[in-house]
Scaffold this motif. Structure first.
Motif, short mmCIF file in Angstrom:
data_model
loop_
_atom_site.label_atom_id
_atom_site.label_comp_id
_atom_site.label_asym_id
_atom_site.label_seq_id
_atom_site.Cartn_x
_atom_site.Cartn_y
_atom_site.Cartn_z
N LEU A 67 20.01 10.07 -12.72
CA LEU A 67 19.54 9.31 -11.56
C LEU A 67 20.35 8.04 -11.37
O LEU A 67 20.76 7.71 -10.25
CB LEU A 67 18.07 8.97 -11.73
N PHE A 71 22.99 6.71 -8.10
CA PHE A 71 22.99 5.43 -7.40
C PHE A 71 24.35 4.73 -7.53
O PHE A 71 24.85 4.13 -6.57
CB PHE A 71 21.89 4.52 -7.95
N SER A 123 15.09 2.17 -9.10
CA SER A 123 15.19 3.17 -8.04
C SER A 123 14.73 2.59 -6.70
O SER A 123 15.36 2.82 -5.66
CB SER A 123 14.35 4.40 -8.39
N GLY A 151 18.48 10.70 -2.51
CA GLY A 151 17.98 9.91 -3.64
C GLY A 151 16.53 10.20 -3.94
O GLY A 151 16.13 10.33 -5.11
N PHE A 155 15.09 11.85 -7.28
CA PHE A 155 14.09 11.12 -8.04
C PHE A 155 12.99 12.07 -8.53
O PHE A 155 12.57 12.02 -9.69
CB PHE A 155 13.48 10.00 -7.20
N LYS A 159 13.46 12.03 -12.43
CA LYS A 159 12.50 11.14 -13.09
C LYS A 159 11.10 11.75 -13.18
O LYS A 159 10.43 11.61 -14.20
CB LYS A 159 12.44 9.78 -12.38
#
Length: 225
Positions: A67, A71, A123, A151, A155, A159
């Motif tokens: 993740l 970014f 995030s 994104g 996520f 996550k």
């Protein structure tokens, strides 16, 4: 600890006669006594709770790392679709080779990336920042707005753990039936790394690993009875 305490967000572990289980859902097929026999003297320097918590962090490490990589790539002006593809490749490579990559020095970073509060905050900052075109443009950064949607999708895959749960399910059904489970391999390497660092190893690593596999298989066999 005799049982998990409900309602707690902190990491917890439970020691049982046939192994150790944690609040992350991992089961390690080894006991405190067997760890002491495996690397004599190590538990005098590090608690079993510390070692198991670090093993848990490494087991999930692909989530936070992939993740954060997304970014970084997006803010480096990489096309969101390309960045997504790169992070997926990275995720699979890391997920299937985690035990080989275990490193005591890097463990504090891995533990931070395993903290929900840290990942959620970072995030949110990155995702919200993508929507402020003028602000980030002033910093010399160009981000495609579609990166927000990619994104958000990643996520949930990373996550929230959807991709990890799918892979774990597939591994348990088709890949790891006769193999040492991933979490045990991670713990094995972590114990060896700590043993090397502290000079606690008493035998050849190959012989140690054979003994570790024997112990794990013993507990797995007992589970089925």
């Amino acid at each position: 600890m005799e049982n998990f305490e409900r309602g707690r967000n902190e990491w917890q572990m439970l020691e049982l006669p046939r192994g150790i289980t944690t609040s992350e859902g991992n089961w390690y097929h080894i006991t405190r006594e067997e760890i002491e026999k495996y690397v004599p003297g190590l538990l005098k320097k590090y608690s079993v709770e510390k070692i198991i918590e670090e093993a848990d962090a490494w087991v999930k490490s692909s989530d936070g790392l992939a993740l954060m990589l997304y970014f970084i790539l997006v803010y480096a002006s990489v096309n969101p679709l390309v960045a997504t593809g790169i992070t997926l490749v990275f995720y699979f490579l890391w997920f299937f080779n985690t035990s080989v990559l275990v490193n005591v020095t890097a463990t504090p970073i891995i533990k931070v990336l395993n903290k929900d509060g840290f990942i959620y905050t970072i995030s949110a900052i990155f995702l919200i920042g993508m929507t402020f075109d003028d602000v980030i443009a002033g910093l010399g950064v160009s981000v495609d707005l579609s990166a927000v949607w990619y994104g958000l999708g990643l996520f949930f895959l990373y996550k929230v753990g959807l991709l990890r749960m799918l892979l774990n399910f597939l591994r348990s059904k088709f890949y790891e039936k006769k193999r040492v489970p991933k979490q045990d391999r991670v713990l094995n390497m972590l114990l060896i790394r700590y043993g090397m660092k502290e000079g606690c190893l008493t035998g050849k690593i190959q012989e140690m690993e054979k003994e570790f596999i024997r112990v794990v298989n013993y507990h797995k066999t007992k589970e089925k009875k």
